[in-house]
Design an enzyme around this catalytic site. Structure first.
Site, PDB file in Angstrom:
ATOM      1  CD  GLN A  14      -2.271   1.532   2.718  1.00 32.70           C
ATOM      2  OE1 GLN A  14      -1.637   1.116   3.691  1.00 32.70           O
ATOM      3  NE2 GLN A  14      -3.319   2.310   2.840  1.00 32.70           N
ATOM      4  CG  ASP A  53      12.556 -13.375   0.154  1.00 29.01           C
ATOM      5  OD1 ASP A  53      12.431 -12.603   1.126  1.00 29.01           O
ATOM      6  OD2 ASP A  53      12.244 -14.585   0.197  1.00 29.01           O
ATOM      7  CE1 TYR A 143       3.568  -3.381  11.284  1.00 33.82           C
ATOM      8  CE2 TYR A 143       2.158  -2.163  12.795  1.00 33.82           C
ATOM      9  CZ  TYR A 143       2.900  -2.226  11.632  1.00 33.82           C
ATOM     10  OH  TYR A 143       2.966  -1.119  10.820  1.00 33.82           O
TER      11      TYR A 143
HETATM   12  N1  SER Z   1      -1.727   0.564   9.818  1.00 33.36           N
HETATM   13  C1  SER Z   1      -0.999  -0.342  10.638  1.00 33.36           C
HETATM   14  C2  SER Z   1      -1.855  -1.469  11.099  1.00 33.36           C
HETATM   15  O1  SER Z   1      -3.031  -1.262  11.253  1.00 33.36           O
HETATM   16  C3  SER Z   1      -0.447   0.359  11.840  1.00 33.36           C
HETATM   17  O2  SER Z   1       0.794   0.871  11.528  1.00 33.36           O
HETATM   18  O3  SER Z   1      -1.363  -2.518  11.339  1.00 33.36           O
END
Ligand code: SER
Length: 319
Positions: A14, A53, A143
């Site tokens: 994106q 990669d 994350y």
């Molecule tokens: N847009 C991301 C997510 O929702 C946050 O950095 O994981």
């Protein structure tokens, strides 16, 4: 401007696809190499593209040896919601990938590296309103943990290896050209597609869940401004807070309704609600404003008008 040779890793995503376009406009199409593990698709078809990669460090080293890049934008990552389902994959790609890139950049004399962090690096005990640059960070998603650790690695490479690495803590990024995949803020992109195609949207967050957000045009501008700023203006070598706006699902729905009166939103919160609840509601980005002049151009109303106009044209063209 000195001639740059730029590598974008994860260019098919994106952010990557729009950033690649922005970089090609700024530095010339021939000077920007887009790479990803598959493609090229969409906007990337028109320009230099190679399969790369980032989890194959020898290949990465070879690629850098062959091409002599001056800048790397390393964007390949697993986002928050997908990361909770595949924690090992998220950790491996987000962490090992970053370290391979930082290492290869030092080894091959790359002048500047860009790497995105996120509001996900904050956590439930972080100050939620106008979250400051320096504050408690206790991310609860893999994350977010990888982003916080990544910030520390970036600063370490700057201090110990002298690498000019720069970073932004993006809020939710909202664009219409390429869809995000696997994020918690993705609802604010999906809602525009569904508003135009189905006039209704079922939201996976509660109506009053405020999150910091940014229109993609502002995100590209922030990124390029940061990377073009003189090194002595960059006081933060972990990652800068930046934001464009804050809103909740019922507010974006109300804004859409101004243009599509029959639009209806319903709410069915899922596991992503807990992720959203652990993140800030708004961000204080005054350090970025002071250091390198950051200022967003789009608020919710301007963004909605821009997206609905452009997206309805795009959807009609592809119909
Ligand atoms: N847009 C991301 C997510 O929702 C946050 O950095 O994981």
């Amino acid at each position: 401007m000195a001639k740059e040779k730029i590598l974008v890793i994860g260019a098919g995503g994106q952010l990557g696809s729009e950033l690649t376009l922005g970089l090609r406009k700024l530095h010339g199409k021939e000077n920007v190499m887009a790479t990803d593990i598959k493609g090229p698709e969409g906007v990337l078809a028109d320009g230099n593209f190679e399969i790369l990669d980032v989890l194959m460090p020898e290949k990465l080293m070879e690629f850098l040896q062959k091409n002599k890049f001056t800048q790397i934008y390393h964007l390949a990552a697993v986002l928050s919601a997908t990361g909770e389902k595949n924690p090992w994959l998220a950790w491996k790609l987000n962490m090992d990938g970053l370290i391979y890139v930082l290492d290869a950049a030092v080894e091959h004399g790359v002048e500047k590296v860009y790497w995105p962090s996120s509001i996900a690096a904050f956590g439930p005990t972080t100050q939620k309103i106008k979250t400051p640059q320096d504050t408690i960070m206790d991310p609860t998603t893999i994350y977010g943990i990888s982003k916080l650790a990544g910030e520390r690695w970036c600063e370490w490479y700057f201090r110990k290896k002298g690498l000019d690495v720069r970073s932004l803590r993006y809020p939710g990024l909202i664009g219409y050209k390429t869809k995000p995949g696997g994020g918690t803020t993705d609802y604010a992109v999906d809602i525009y597609f569904k508003a135009l195609t189905e006039k209704k949207y079922e939201c996976f967050l509660k109506h009053d869940t405020y999150l910091p957000m940014m229109y993609m045009d502002d995100a590209i501008k922030a990124t390029l401004d940061l990377m073009e700023a003189p090194a002595d203006k960059i006081s933060v070598r972990s990652s800068y807070n930046v934001t464009g706006m804050s809103f909740c699902p019922s507010e974006i729905a109300a804004e859409i309704k101004k243009q599509i009166p029959e639009f209806k939103i319903t709410y069915k919160p899922d596991f992503r609600q807990a992720i959203a609840d652990s993140w800030p509601k708004s961000i204080n980005d005054s350090v970025a404003r002071i250091d390198w002049g950051w200022e967003p151009a789009f608020d919710l109303e301007e963004m909605t008008t821009d997206i609905l106009n452009n997206l309805s044209r795009l959807l009609a063209l592809n119909a």
